[in-house]
Scaffold this motif. Structure first.
Motif, short mmCIF file in Angstrom:
data_model
loop_
_atom_site.label_atom_id
_atom_site.label_comp_id
_atom_site.label_asym_id
_atom_site.label_seq_id
_atom_site.Cartn_x
_atom_site.Cartn_y
_atom_site.Cartn_z
N SER A 29 0.79 -1.22 0.00
CA SER A 29 0.00 0.00 0.00
C SER A 29 0.83 1.28 0.00
N THR A 37 3.75 -2.52 -6.91
CA THR A 37 2.35 -2.70 -7.32
C THR A 37 2.04 -1.88 -8.57
N ARG A 38 2.45 -0.62 -8.58
CA ARG A 38 2.20 0.25 -9.74
C ARG A 38 2.91 -0.27 -10.98
N LEU A 57 -4.40 1.93 1.45
CA LEU A 57 -4.92 1.10 0.35
C LEU A 57 -5.87 1.91 -0.52
N ASP A 58 -6.73 2.71 0.11
CA ASP A 58 -7.66 3.56 -0.64
C ASP A 58 -6.91 4.59 -1.47
N ARG A 61 -5.34 2.96 -4.57
CA ARG A 61 -6.35 2.72 -5.61
C ARG A 61 -6.74 4.02 -6.30
N LEU A 64 -4.35 5.38 -9.00
CA LEU A 64 -4.13 4.58 -10.21
C LEU A 64 -4.96 5.09 -11.38
N GLN A 68 -6.45 0.59 -14.62
CA GLN A 68 -5.69 -0.33 -13.76
C GLN A 68 -6.46 -0.71 -12.49
N ARG A 69 -7.41 0.08 -12.08
CA ARG A 69 -8.13 -0.16 -10.82
C ARG A 69 -8.85 -1.50 -10.81
N LEU A 72 -6.73 -4.50 -9.60
CA LEU A 72 -6.18 -4.44 -8.24
C LEU A 72 -7.18 -4.98 -7.24
N ALA A 74 -7.41 -5.32 -3.09
CA ALA A 74 -6.74 -4.85 -1.87
C ALA A 74 -7.32 -5.52 -0.63
#
Length: 145
Positions: A29, A37-38, A57-58, A61, A64, A68-69, A72, A74
């Motif tokens: 995160s 992650t990205r 985490l929010d 997201r 992004l 891409q969302r 993912l 989480a």
């Protein structure tokens, strides 16, 4: 057998051949975990991440690109909770239909001399707990380890 090499794209970047693969990133995160992650998402991979902070985490997201969302997943959890982590990994493999790799980025540590660090230095001791036997401590101190 010939070795597989990444392919160059038209824009001279390297294609890491991660499209449609699925990865789990612990501690994903923020920091290095968020960067990994990205990168995985930018390469077209499906990525599940876990972190202890729901707000982090929010934020990940939200930052992004929209395309891409949807790739993912989480999970707000602590990796020391084995049952929660197992459930999250199972959900990931079910949702993505596969799991190609794990980036074990979450962790804890202590800074300083092993002799000066109070136990327990983490939220949960290792199983079994590892400690220097008392008879060894004077030698460690003499060797300045």
């Amino acid at each position: 057998m010939t070795a597989r090499h990444p392919h160059r794209r038209r824009d001279d970047t390297v294609d890491l051949e991660l499209r449609d693969r699925a990865y789990y990133v612990t501690g994903g995160s923020r920091g290095i975990g968020a960067a990994v992650t990205r990168l995985l998402l930018a390469e077209g991979a499906f990525v599940a991440v876990c972190g202890r902070g729901g707000a982090d985490l929010d934020a990940l997201r939200a930052a992004l690109p929209a395309d891409q969302r949807g790739r993912l997943l989480a999970h707000k959890l602590d990796v020391t909770d084995a049952a929660a982590l197992s459930e999250a990994v199972t959900e990931t493999a079910t949702r993505f239909g596969r799991l190609d790799g794990v980036v074990a980025n979450a962790g804890a540590g202590a800074f300083g001399s092993a002799l000066d660090t109070a136990w327990p230095w983490s939220r949960r001791p290792p199983d079994p707990p590892h400690r220097y036997p008392p008879a060894r401590a004077p030698r460690l101190q003499a060797e300045a380890l």
